[in-house]
Design a protein around this motif. Structure first.
Motif, PDB file in Angstrom:
ATOM      1  N   ASP B  32       0.845  -1.232  -0.006  1.00  0.00           N
ATOM      2  CA  ASP B  32      -0.049  -0.008   0.064  1.00  0.00           C
ATOM      3  C   ASP B  32       0.659   1.198  -0.013  1.00  0.00           C
ATOM      4  N   GLY B  33       2.093   1.109   0.283  1.00  0.00           N
ATOM      5  CA  GLY B  33       2.932   2.341   0.282  1.00  0.00           C
ATOM      6  C   GLY B  33       4.105   2.297  -0.733  1.00  0.00           C
ATOM      7  N   ILE B  34       5.145   2.861  -0.188  1.00  0.00           N
ATOM      8  CA  ILE B  34       6.466   2.950  -1.206  1.00  0.00           C
ATOM      9  C   ILE B  34       7.587   2.496  -0.371  1.00  0.00           C
ATOM     10  N   VAL B  35       8.751   2.077  -1.116  1.00  0.00           N
ATOM     11  CA  VAL B  35       9.886   2.014  -0.708  1.00  0.00           C
ATOM     12  C   VAL B  35      10.917   2.946  -1.472  1.00  0.00           C
ATOM     13  N   HIS B  36      11.733   3.665  -0.573  1.00  0.00           N
ATOM     14  CA  HIS B  36      12.784   4.408  -1.302  1.00  0.00           C
ATOM     15  C   HIS B  36      14.192   3.462  -1.522  1.00  0.00           C
ATOM     16  N   VAL B  37      14.762   3.707  -2.593  1.00  0.00           N
ATOM     17  CA  VAL B  37      15.800   2.522  -3.026  1.00  0.00           C
ATOM     18  C   VAL B  37      17.231   3.529  -3.315  1.00  0.00           C
ATOM     19  N   VAL B  38      18.145   3.183  -2.647  1.00  0.00           N
ATOM     20  CA  VAL B  38      19.488   3.952  -2.966  1.00  0.00           C
ATOM     21  C   VAL B  38      20.297   2.598  -3.522  1.00  0.00           C
ATOM     22  N   GLY B  39      21.551   2.691  -3.939  1.00  0.00           N
ATOM     23  CA  GLY B  39      22.210   1.616  -4.114  1.00  0.00           C
ATOM     24  C   GLY B  39      23.798   2.111  -4.713  1.00  0.00           C
ATOM     25  N   ALA B  40      24.651   1.111  -4.314  1.00  0.00           N
ATOM     26  CA  ALA B  40      26.129   1.129  -4.671  1.00  0.00           C
ATOM     27  C   ALA B  40      26.472  -0.141  -5.194  1.00  0.00           C
ATOM     28  N   THR B  41      26.616   0.256  -6.744  1.00  0.00           N
ATOM     29  CA  THR B  41      26.606  -1.187  -7.563  1.00  0.00           C
ATOM     30  C   THR B  41      27.941  -1.325  -8.414  1.00  0.00           C
ATOM     31  N   GLY B  42      27.625  -2.221  -9.071  1.00  0.00           N
ATOM     32  CA  GLY B  42      28.967  -2.358 -10.217  1.00  0.00           C
ATOM     33  C   GLY B  42      30.202  -2.891  -9.481  1.00  0.00           C
ATOM     34  N   ARG B  43      30.301  -3.264  -8.427  1.00  0.00           N
ATOM     35  CA  ARG B  43      31.493  -3.618  -7.661  1.00  0.00           C
ATOM     36  C   ARG B  43      32.542  -2.501  -7.548  1.00  0.00           C
ATOM     37  N   ALA B  44      32.110  -1.374  -7.436  1.00  0.00           N
ATOM     38  CA  ALA B  44      32.699   0.036  -7.547  1.00  0.00           C
ATOM     39  C   ALA B  44      33.275   0.290  -6.325  1.00  0.00           C
ATOM     40  N   PRO B  45      34.446   0.818  -5.982  1.00  0.00           N
ATOM     41  CA  PRO B  45      34.894   1.393  -4.744  1.00  0.00           C
ATOM     42  C   PRO B  45      33.923   2.647  -4.425  1.00  0.00           C
ATOM     43  N   ILE B  46      33.922   2.926  -3.073  1.00  0.00           N
ATOM     44  CA  ILE B  46      33.380   4.018  -2.620  1.00  0.00           C
ATOM     45  C   ILE B  46      34.194   5.128  -2.213  1.00  0.00           C
ATOM     46  N   GLY B  47      34.224   6.133  -2.760  1.00  0.00           N
ATOM     47  CA  GLY B  47      35.025   7.267  -2.644  1.00  0.00           C
ATOM     48  C   GLY B  47      34.184   8.457  -2.011  1.00  0.00           C
ATOM     49  N   ILE B  48      34.896   9.639  -1.880  1.00  0.00           N
ATOM     50  CA  ILE B  48      33.829  10.605  -1.125  1.00  0.00           C
ATOM     51  C   ILE B  48      33.072  10.980  -2.303  1.00  0.00           C
ATOM     52  N   ASP B  49      33.376  11.127  -3.428  1.00  0.00           N
ATOM     53  CA  ASP B  49      32.277  11.741  -4.431  1.00  0.00           C
ATOM     54  C   ASP B  49      31.200  10.743  -4.519  1.00  0.00           C
ATOM     55  N   GLN B  50      31.182   9.435  -4.200  1.00  0.00           N
ATOM     56  CA  GLN B  50      30.093   8.464  -4.182  1.00  0.00           C
ATOM     57  C   GLN B  50      29.518   8.646  -2.932  1.00  0.00           C
ATOM     58  N   ALA B  51      30.143   8.622  -1.713  1.00  0.00           N
ATOM     59  CA  ALA B  51      29.545   8.691  -0.299  1.00  0.00           C
ATOM     60  C   ALA B  51      28.571   9.876  -0.232  1.00  0.00           C
ATOM     61  N   ILE B  52      29.172  11.148  -0.876  1.00  0.00           N
ATOM     62  CA  ILE B  52      28.314  12.525  -0.543  1.00  0.00           C
ATOM     63  C   ILE B  52      27.169  12.299  -1.485  1.00  0.00           C
ATOM     64  N   ARG B  53      27.087  11.731  -2.507  1.00  0.00           N
ATOM     65  CA  ARG B  53      25.669  11.489  -3.188  1.00  0.00           C
ATOM     66  C   ARG B  53      24.627  10.545  -2.524  1.00  0.00           C
ATOM     67  N   LEU B  54      25.105   9.747  -2.040  1.00  0.00           N
ATOM     68  CA  LEU B  54      24.762   8.620  -1.339  1.00  0.00           C
ATOM     69  C   LEU B  54      23.888   9.263   0.008  1.00  0.00           C
ATOM     70  N   SER B  55      24.772   9.990   0.703  1.00  0.00           N
ATOM     71  CA  SER B  55      24.123  10.585   2.041  1.00  0.00           C
ATOM     72  C   SER B  55      23.274  11.826   1.646  1.00  0.00           C
ATOM     73  N   ALA B  56      23.333  12.431   0.770  1.00  0.00           N
ATOM     74  CA  ALA B  56      22.527  13.490   0.292  1.00  0.00           C
ATOM     75  C   ALA B  56      21.165  12.812   0.086  1.00  0.00           C
ATOM     76  N   ALA B  57      20.944  11.624  -0.624  1.00  0.00           N
ATOM     77  CA  ALA B  57      19.880  11.025  -0.857  1.00  0.00           C
ATOM     78  C   ALA B  57      19.173  10.529   0.190  1.00  0.00           C
ATOM     79  N   VAL B  58      19.999   9.924   1.204  1.00  0.00           N
ATOM     80  CA  VAL B  58      19.457   9.411   2.366  1.00  0.00           C
ATOM     81  C   VAL B  58      18.895  10.695   3.284  1.00  0.00           C
ATOM     82  N   LEU B  59      19.595  11.788   3.542  1.00  0.00           N
ATOM     83  CA  LEU B  59      19.064  12.533   4.251  1.00  0.00           C
ATOM     84  C   LEU B  59      17.854  13.325   3.818  1.00  0.00           C
TER      85      LEU B  59
END
Lengths: 300, 237, 105
Positions: B32-59
């Motif tokens: 009856d509702g929604i689910v928010h989706v975020v993801g870090a995919t492609g076996r890629a490393p997570i650096g500052i540029d990835q982390a800051i976009r993920l945290s922006a979405a989560v916040l």
């Protein structure tokens, strides 16, 4: 306490606690006499230590009751194993229950590889416990200036603290220089270039970019004074705090993201002679930093 | 399974999840509702540029009042190992991402990590392990550090490490070992509806951090729950 | 790990009232010594855990020298050894006995 200056870098975990808390105020929890040693090091024929490399307990700092933890960087590089991590997790859960502030003296290379999976989960548990305590108004003050620095998961835990106090020796980083060099080559990071290590990860650089809040000399009394002040700061942690942190971390990438060396960043901050920073005495540096640095302004 | 296959199985009613490099962002209809989706995919490393976009979405999700769950799909490498990322304070970016997930959870959003590929070290801590519930798909391969690097650091021959890994789950890479220490709650069945399995997770209320208890029950982490309890009891005594 | 036990006559009783003393850390070439009060005032019990196998005779000599020279009677001592040399062991044992005699800090 004596009038003789005591190096924080040279001190062990128990000496650091003795220098931090009021005389006769410290009570240790699950101390060495309990012999709660690592159940895993024997697999590697490595000797255990009775406190598993971390001392946790309660005490007071200038009369304020606190919970306190100190890692022993000389034992297994201060790394997080199962017991080591669980002692800090338990302390932080008690901090939330009691509404009592915590002071953590970090000295760690990160996860203890001989019990890597247990250490990795322990770090996640500790970060969760810090955030849950902070959401209830608890201050978690991190002190970084030991032999092992604050690396790996230790760096992530430090990033969850409300205030970070560092000395020049207090290196904060996720991947250590040797591991970057091993994985990415000496062209990416020459771990034997100590000057490069210090200016990339050391306490001065972290202070200048807002990665640490208070810079102190390598002096136990200075760490105690800074911890006392940090415990008197407002304890705020909510959506606004993280929105402000998001903004300052985005701004950092926008301002400095194209720069390849710390001296470029220091110059961009307005410091005329960035090459003089590494040799600058602590008080002169603190004065300069106060004028030019990017302060986190409690956004952490 | 690929992210597309996973999303189709999870959200038969449709979703608007889009890729942005190796990251995923979007929403899906669920029950009856929604689910928010975020993801870090492609076996890629997570650096500052990835982390800051993920945290922006989560916040952004955390600041909404919908109380909808966040599903975090994870198939990453370790944190990005580079001079630049460390120079700019990668530890802060990864900690910030973890704090953002923990804040979202505190504000009423269930956070569910779905580990469907790799993840390692600091990237694992800041993503999957910062979620309130972590599940995995068969074939996921989390690790703290690969055995070859571990051999270098511990100065033990790799065949010795491999032999020791057979007797204890406490240090070697792999899904079974992370399950055994309590880091992963459940391994899903890839052959049945992922939507049903997500529904089961969401229908089970979360009662605090139970990873140490799971680790004790499963035998991979015999001491942590007892020690943490002993310290907490002593502190409140 | 090799575990060694010694339980030997110690003519000089330890002083002080402190329950426990801890000195040293487990690191390469170092060791930690945990000193506690035992049962019999004229005995000293020592348990050593060491990764360096096959040095029982050396430990025997260090321990005998220690109880002969220090007030170790009534103490129970536990050692985690990181491969320390005999002179380092003797130093830590002496520090441990001295610390347990001191008033509580």
């Amino acid at each position: 306490m004596s009038n003789i200056r005591q190096s924080w870098y040279e001190a062990g975990a128990r000496e650091r606690i003795a220098a931090l808390v009021d005389p006769r105020s410290f009570a240790e929890f699950v101390g060495p006499e309990c012999r709660e040693t690592s159940p895993h090091l024997g697999i590697f024929n490595l000797p255990a230590q009775f406190d598993d490399g971390i001392v946790v307990g309660s005490g007071s700092i200038n009369g304020t009751p606190v919970l306190v933890a100190a890692q022993e960087g000389r034992f297994m590089g201060g790394a997080f194993g199962e017991v080591h991590g669980a002692k800090l997790t338990g302390l932080l859960r008690a901090a939330k229950a009691l509404g009592r502030d915590v002071v953590i003296a970090f000295d760690t290379g990160g996860v203890r590889l001989q019990e890597a999976n247990a250490g990795e989960i322990a770090i996640a548990e500790i970060m969760r416990a810090i955030v849950e305590a902070r959401l209830d108004g608890v201050r978690v003050v991190g002190l970084i200036g030991g032999r092992a620095g604050c690396y790996g998961g230790g760096g992530l835990i430090a990033g969850c603290c409300s205030t970070l106090i560092v000395s020049e020796q207090g290196r904060i980083s996720v991947t250590g220089p040797e591991v970057i060099e091993t994985n990415k080559g000496v062209e990416e990071f020459d771990s034997r270039d100590r000057a490069l290590v210090w200016r990339t990860m050391g306490g001065k650089h972290r202070t200048l970019i807002g990665g640490a809040d208070v810079f102190v000399d390598d002096d136990a009394a200075a760490f105690r004074a800074a911890a006392t002040a940090a415990l008197a700061r407002p304890a705020k942690f909510d959506a606004a705090t993280l929105a402000a942190e998001q903004a300052r971390l985005e701004r950092r990438i926008a301002r400095f993201g194209d720069m390849s060396d710390a001296t470029d960043i220091w110059h961009a901050l307005g410091i005329n002679d960035p090459k003089a920073i590494p040799d600058m005495p602590a008080d002169a540096f603190a004065t300069l930093a106060a004028q030019y640095r990017e302060s986190a302004d409690d956004a952490r | 399974m690929t992210p597309a296959e996973i999303l189709d199985s999870l959200f038969p009613a449709g979703h608007d999840v889009t890729t942005d490099g190796d990251l995923l962002f979007g929403r899906a209809r669920f029950g009856d509702g929604i689910v928010h989706v975020v993801g870090a995919t492609g076996r890629a490393p997570i650096g500052i540029d990835q982390a800051i976009r993920l945290s922006a979405a989560v916040l952004q999700i955390a600041s909404s009042d919908d109380a909808a769950p966040i599903l975090f799909l994870v198939d990453s490498a370790s944190q990005r190992m580079s001079r630049r990322d460390e120079l700019l304070g990668l530890s802060e970016y990864l900690a910030h991402l973890a704090k953002s997930l923990l804040l979202a959870e505190a504000r009423g959003h269930r956070t569910i990590g779905l580990l469907y590929g790799g993840s390692a070290a600091g990237a694992f801590i800041a993503t999957a392990l910062a979620c309130g519930t972590l599940v995995a798909l068969p074939g996921a391969h989390p690790e703290v550090m690969d055995l070859a690097s571990m051999a270098r650091v511990t100065k033990l021959p790799i065949d010795v490490l491999e032999a020791k890994a057979k007797t204890t789950p406490v240090f070697a890479p792999g899904l079974d070992n992370l399950v055994s220490v309590g880091g992963i709650a459940t391994v899903w069945d890839a052959g049945t509806s992922l939507a049903d399995q997500l529904q089961t997770v969401l229908a089970t209320p979360r009662a605090g951090d139970d990873r140490a208890t799971l680790g004790a029950e499963r035998g991979g982490r015999p001491a942590a729950a007892r020690i943490a309890g002993a310290v907490a009891t002593a502190a409140q005594g | 790990m090799e575990i060694l036990h010694f339980d030997i006559a110690a003519p000089m009783p330890a002083g002080g009232t402190r329950k426990m003393a801890l000195v040293g850390v487990v690191a390469s070439g170092n060791l930690e010594v945990l000193v506690e009060r035992g049962d019999a005032a004229d005995r000293c019990a020592i348990e050593i855990s060491t990764a360096a196998h096959g040095f029982r005779d050396l430990w025997d000599a260090v321990v005998a020298d220690f109880v002969g020279r220090r007030a170790a009677g009534g103490l129970r001592i536990a050692i985690n050894d990181g491969g320390a040399r005999p002179d380092t062991v003797s130093l830590r044992l002496a520090q441990g006995v001295r610390l347990i005699e001191e008033p509580e800090a």
